[in-house]
Design an enzyme around this catalytic site. Structure first.
Site, PDB file in Angstrom:
ATOM      1  N   PRO A 179       0.828  -1.209   0.000  1.00  8.44           N
ATOM      2  CA  PRO A 179       0.000   0.000   0.000  1.00  8.44           C
ATOM      3  C   PRO A 179       0.860   1.255   0.000  1.00  8.44           C
ATOM      4  O   PRO A 179       1.803   1.364   0.787  1.00  8.44           O
ATOM      5  CB  PRO A 179      -0.816  -0.125   1.290  1.00  8.44           C
ATOM      6  CG  PRO A 179       0.004  -1.016   2.165  1.00  8.44           C
ATOM      7  CD  PRO A 179       0.719  -1.954   1.264  1.00  8.44           C
ATOM      8  N   GLN A 224      -6.886  -1.303   1.751  1.00  3.44           N
ATOM      9  CA  GLN A 224      -6.371  -1.021   3.088  1.00  3.44           C
ATOM     10  C   GLN A 224      -7.232   0.047   3.753  1.00  3.44           C
ATOM     11  O   GLN A 224      -7.339   1.166   3.258  1.00  3.44           O
ATOM     12  CB  GLN A 224      -4.917  -0.539   3.043  1.00  3.44           C
ATOM     13  CG  GLN A 224      -4.332  -0.393   4.445  1.00  3.44           C
ATOM     14  CD  GLN A 224      -2.984   0.286   4.445  1.00  3.44           C
ATOM     15  OE1 GLN A 224      -2.875   1.469   4.155  1.00  3.44           O
ATOM     16  NE2 GLN A 224      -1.944  -0.471   4.764  1.00  3.44           N
ATOM     17  N   HIS A 226      -5.324  -1.179   8.773  1.00  3.17           N
ATOM     18  CA  HIS A 226      -4.019  -0.535   8.916  1.00  3.17           C
ATOM     19  C   HIS A 226      -3.747  -0.263  10.385  1.00  3.17           C
ATOM     20  O   HIS A 226      -4.120   0.775  10.935  1.00  3.17           O
ATOM     21  CB  HIS A 226      -4.004   0.769   8.121  1.00  3.17           C
ATOM     22  CG  HIS A 226      -2.615   1.303   7.855  1.00  3.17           C
ATOM     23  ND1 HIS A 226      -1.501   0.834   8.492  1.00  3.17           N
ATOM     24  CD2 HIS A 226      -2.177   2.273   7.006  1.00  3.17           C
ATOM     25  CE1 HIS A 226      -0.435   1.484   8.048  1.00  3.17           C
ATOM     26  NE2 HIS A 226      -0.822   2.371   7.142  1.00  3.17           N
ATOM     27  N   ALA A 270      -0.702   0.088  11.652  1.00  8.79           N
ATOM     28  CA  ALA A 270       0.724   0.389  11.642  1.00  8.79           C
ATOM     29  C   ALA A 270       0.967   1.874  11.423  1.00  8.79           C
ATOM     30  O   ALA A 270       0.039   2.666  11.247  1.00  8.79           O
ATOM     31  CB  ALA A 270       1.417  -0.430  10.540  1.00  8.79           C
ATOM     32  N   HIS A 271       2.256   2.265  11.459  1.00  6.05           N
ATOM     33  CA  HIS A 271       2.743   3.577  11.006  1.00  6.05           C
ATOM     34  C   HIS A 271       2.103   4.765  11.715  1.00  6.05           C
ATOM     35  O   HIS A 271       2.006   5.855  11.147  1.00  6.05           O
ATOM     36  CB  HIS A 271       2.562   3.702   9.482  1.00  6.05           C
ATOM     37  CG  HIS A 271       3.330   2.671   8.730  1.00  6.05           C
ATOM     38  ND1 HIS A 271       3.151   2.435   7.385  1.00  6.05           N
ATOM     39  CD2 HIS A 271       4.271   1.773   9.143  1.00  6.05           C
ATOM     40  CE1 HIS A 271       3.944   1.448   6.995  1.00  6.05           C
ATOM     41  NE2 HIS A 271       4.628   1.037   8.052  1.00  6.05           N
ATOM     42  N   TYR A 299      -1.000   5.401  12.689  1.00  3.27           N
ATOM     43  CA  TYR A 299      -2.392   5.789  12.447  1.00  3.27           C
ATOM     44  C   TYR A 299      -3.282   5.271  13.580  1.00  3.27           C
ATOM     45  O   TYR A 299      -2.809   4.664  14.534  1.00  3.27           O
ATOM     46  CB  TYR A 299      -2.834   5.327  11.057  1.00  3.27           C
ATOM     47  CG  TYR A 299      -1.998   5.976   9.980  1.00  3.27           C
ATOM     48  CD1 TYR A 299      -2.034   7.366   9.799  1.00  3.27           C
ATOM     49  CD2 TYR A 299      -1.140   5.238   9.170  1.00  3.27           C
ATOM     50  CE1 TYR A 299      -1.247   7.983   8.838  1.00  3.27           C
ATOM     51  CE2 TYR A 299      -0.349   5.855   8.210  1.00  3.27           C
ATOM     52  CZ  TYR A 299      -0.400   7.225   8.054  1.00  3.27           C
ATOM     53  OH  TYR A 299       0.390   7.842   7.119  1.00  3.27           O
TER      54      TYR A 299
END
Length: 354
Positions: free
Chosen positions: A23, A97, A173, A175-176, A178
């Site tokens: 993504p 995603q 999602h 992760a990262h 968010y």
């Protein structure tokens, strides 16, 4: 034949090869609606066995960046149908995603009447792109109990919409930095109710969304992306043993639900102990992503914990990435100045092999 090019068959993941397109936000969804240009972009890259779309918001309040798509309106469902049909014509599978940005947002990027929200009212450190320049992340409003239920319901409804749009499944999602990862991190989530405090409570939001989405569309159509130890988008590190325990517990519980896959955003912070523990407790497909070359991906498939390997930047500039690596041809370099600009430039105009 290299394992990358061999078919992969497990559950609903009946794929023509072991390669996933990762993504990547590209900001081409004018008015947050998928379009024909996006369909062309994804079709060009349907040499991958599985494509995971750019982050797509389950609700208006999750649209933290300019021109990212949603999957909460009829117009968005119709727009995504163009994409899924195009990708299926290329014999690839495609998951959307679902990404609620949470506090990783600026209020000017949200539709009128919506505000930036988070698990708590702690503001993320850093800046975010808007149509008028870079600004500090907006201070979020802490979600109340009703807001948490709204988040869960929005994700489940988005999963239903995704199937209506022709997707083969959804990736949550987590992760990262968010919203769903914000729920896991004790610095971003300082709640004192059932969604904060212990590892079990901080994992509750992801697990409830995954469970309820699985009940509606089937667990074999649900994946989850995780980024253990990664500190991006304002995430702060916490004790290594607690990070390990958090992600092992979460992976174990997601395995109990029978979801299709875990998608691990690989990074140097992940200890070998954590890699091994996640692989031990999660028996379905594990995808690894971040920084792989065809050679290191092949090694990961043979000797590492991965069942599939995802490539991001390589697909940006190489719509024919699979053909290029098969023929050992050089790869195009991405034009990073056009990553998030509207239009075809730096999006669908990269040269392909004759």
């Amino acid at each position: 034949m290299k394992k990358l090019f061999q078919p992969y068959n497990k559950g609903t993941l009946q794929l023509k090869n072991h390669v996933v397109m990762a993504p990547m936000t590209r900001s081409r969804a004018i008015d947050n609606i998928p379009n024909a240009l996006m369909a062309a972009y994804y079709k060009q890259r349907s040499g991958a066995g599985l494509i995971v779309t750019e982050g797509t918001s389950p609700s208006p309040e999750g649209l933290g960046y300019p021109r990212i798509p949603g999957v909460f309106s009829d117009a968005q469902i119709e727009g995504w149908k163009l994409v899924t049909e195009a990708v299926h014509e290329g014999s690839a599978k495609i998951f959307v995603q679902l990404m609620h940005t949470g506090r990783v947002a600026h209020s000017s990027n949200l539709p009128e009447g919506y505000q930036v929200v988070g698990m708590s009212d702690s503001q993320a450190a850093g800046e975010i792109y808007t149509e008028t320049g870079m600004f500090e992340y907006s201070a979020p409003k802490a979600l109340d109990a009703e807001g948490i239920q709204r988040i869960i319901n929005d994700h489940v409804r988005a999963a239903e919409n995704a199937i209506a749009a022709g997707f083969d499944g959804v990736e949550l999602h987590g992760a990262h930095g968010y919203l769903l990862e914000q729920s896991l991190n004790p610095h971003a989530n300082t709640r004192t109710d059932n969604y904060g405090g212990s590892i079990e409570n901080r994992s509750r939001l992801i697990l409830e969304i995954a469970q309820k989405a699985s009940q509606i569309i089937g667990a074999d159509k649900v994946g989850v992306r995780l980024s253990p130890y990664l500190t991006t988008n304002g995430m702060l590190a916490y004790e290594e043993s607690e990070v390990h325990d958090t992600y092992v517990y979460l992976s174990q519980e997601l395995n109990r639900l029978g979801i299709a896959y875990l998608h691990i955003s690989n990074n140097p912070g992940i200890t070998q102990n954590t890699h091994n523990a996640i692989r031990k407790v999660f028996t379905n497909t594990i995808i690894y992503c971040n920084g792989f070359t065809p050679e290191t991906a092949e090694a990961m498939l043979h000797d590492g914990p991965a069942d599939l390997v995802a490539f991001g930047r390589s697909f940006l500039a190489n719509p024919d990435f699979m053909r290029r690596i098969e023929k050992n041809e050089p790869l195009n370099e991405p034009d990073y100045s056009t990553l998030y600009t509207p239009g075809e430039l730096g999006y669908t105009d990269y040269p392909e092999l004759n």
